[in-house]
Design an enzyme around this catalytic site. Structure first.
Site, mmCIF file in Angstrom:
data_model
loop_
_atom_site.group_PDB
_atom_site.id
_atom_site.type_symbol
_atom_site.label_atom_id
_atom_site.label_comp_id
_atom_site.label_asym_id
_atom_site.label_seq_id
_atom_site.Cartn_x
_atom_site.Cartn_y
_atom_site.Cartn_z
ATOM 1 N N SER A 144 52.435 28.807 0.445
ATOM 2 C CA SER A 144 51.110 28.902 -0.183
ATOM 3 C C SER A 144 50.058 28.547 0.863
ATOM 4 O O SER A 144 50.366 27.846 1.833
ATOM 5 C CB SER A 144 51.032 27.890 -1.334
ATOM 6 O OG SER A 144 49.692 27.716 -1.757
ATOM 7 N N TYR A 157 52.648 19.211 -4.101
ATOM 8 C CA TYR A 157 52.755 20.675 -3.969
ATOM 9 C C TYR A 157 52.550 21.087 -2.513
ATOM 10 O O TYR A 157 53.339 21.865 -1.949
ATOM 11 C CB TYR A 157 51.700 21.327 -4.862
ATOM 12 C CG TYR A 157 51.726 22.838 -4.893
ATOM 13 C CD1 TYR A 157 52.586 23.525 -5.748
ATOM 14 C CD2 TYR A 157 50.875 23.593 -4.083
ATOM 15 C CE1 TYR A 157 52.599 24.911 -5.786
ATOM 16 C CE2 TYR A 157 50.873 24.975 -4.116
ATOM 17 C CZ TYR A 157 51.734 25.634 -4.969
ATOM 18 O OH TYR A 157 51.738 27.013 -5.005
#
Ligand SMILES: NC(=O)c1ccc[n+]([C@@H]2O[C@H](COP(=O)([O-])OP(=O)(O)OC[C@H]3O[C@@H](n4cnc5c(N)ncnc54)[C@H](O)[C@@H]3O)[C@@H](O)[C@H]2O)c1
Length: 253
Positions: A144, A157
């Site tokens: 990401s 995350y």
């Protein structure tokens, strides 16, 4: 007309919805047999039904990517059903807690590490092992932009996504001479349930998301799927260890 991944078999985790679902459909469209792997049974079976309606081949395997036995089962099923494993897309992921570090829950941290990071590591471990016996292949994992720049309140995350890019490089180096390529993709903001849920709850955040990428708006899942298709096909035969950003120019700022 021949497809980009004709005759190949591809396992796609997290393919009950979102980026994984779009990628499963795209691979099937381009000629691959697809294993749909997810914890969500209904959504996974719907993805299989969509592929079968298109005239493609797919099977659903209920899989929790944080469990080694589930990963091994998903790979064995692919080989039993379709005769080989050519592409593995380690895509399943969760947000985890969205909190500053002091308030961030420890169990939530463990969970996001288990799914997003250990899940990818297990996929590489058993996926590479199977591909070594099967004449090589291509493994793509979902990182990401949140693994390349820090996003406040996403410490868990972000750590998992930075880790995904790094273990991708480890695998690429370790198996570079053995016909196995390992790459990652780093999406920006994509119109999937993961992001749409946040946008529905918070209009201010939704507006920020719409203005975040220089190209404006959010990506369609199909735009991410096309990059995964490139990395899983022979078009990218010399690309390994790379994290391909698909983020409308965000990281160029
Ligand atoms: N949507 C975005 O903007 C965006 C941006 C960057 C990266 N990503 C990443 O892309 C990937 C896909 O996300 P999405 O946006 O499609 O999200 P999503 O929530 O729509 O889909 C994720 C899928 O993964 C599955 N999943 C969750 N935990 C699992 C587990 N333990 N085992 C197996 N399956 C599991 C879910 O059931 C779901 O089907 C994730 O890794 C996510 O972090 C998404």
């Amino acid at each position: 007309m021949s497809g980009l991944v004709d005759g190949k078999s591809a396992i796609i985790t997290g393919s009950a919805q979102g980026i994984g679902e779009a990628t499963a459909l795209r691979y099937a469209e381009e000629g691959a047999d697809v294993v749909v792997a997810d914890v969500l049974v209904e959504g996974g079976e719907e993805t299989v039904a969509q592929i079968e309606e298109m005239g493609g081949n797919a099977v659903f395997v209920e899989t929790d990517v944080s469990q080694a036995a589930d990963i091994q089962n998903m790979i064995t099923t692919c080989i039993e059903e379709f005769g080989s494993i050519d592409v593995l897309f380690n895509n399943a992921g969760i947000d985890g807690p969205i909190e500053p570090i002091v308030e961030y829950d420890e169990e939530g941290f463990d969970e996001v590490i288990d799914v997003n990071l250990k899940g990818v590591w297990l996929g590489l471990k058993y996926g590479v092992e199977a591909m070594l016996e099967d004449g090589g292949g291509s493994i793509i994992s979902t990182s990401s932009i949140g693994g390349q720049v820090a996003v406040p309140e996403y410490s868990g995350y972000g750590a998992t996504k930075a880790g995904v890019s790094l273990i991708t490089k480890s695998a690429a180096l370790e198996y570079a001479t053995e016909g196995i390529r390992a790459n990652a993709i780093a999406p920006g903001l994509v119109k999937t349930p993961m992001v749409e849920n946040i946008m529905q709850e918070d209009e201010e955040m939704a507006e920020q998301f719409r203005n975040m990428e220089p190209m404006g708006g959010l990506a369609d899942p199909e735009e991410i799927a096309n990059s995964v298709l490139f990395l899983g096909s022979d078009l990218s035969s010399r690309v390994t260890g790379h994290t391909l950003a698909v983020e409308g120019g965000f990281l160029s700022q």
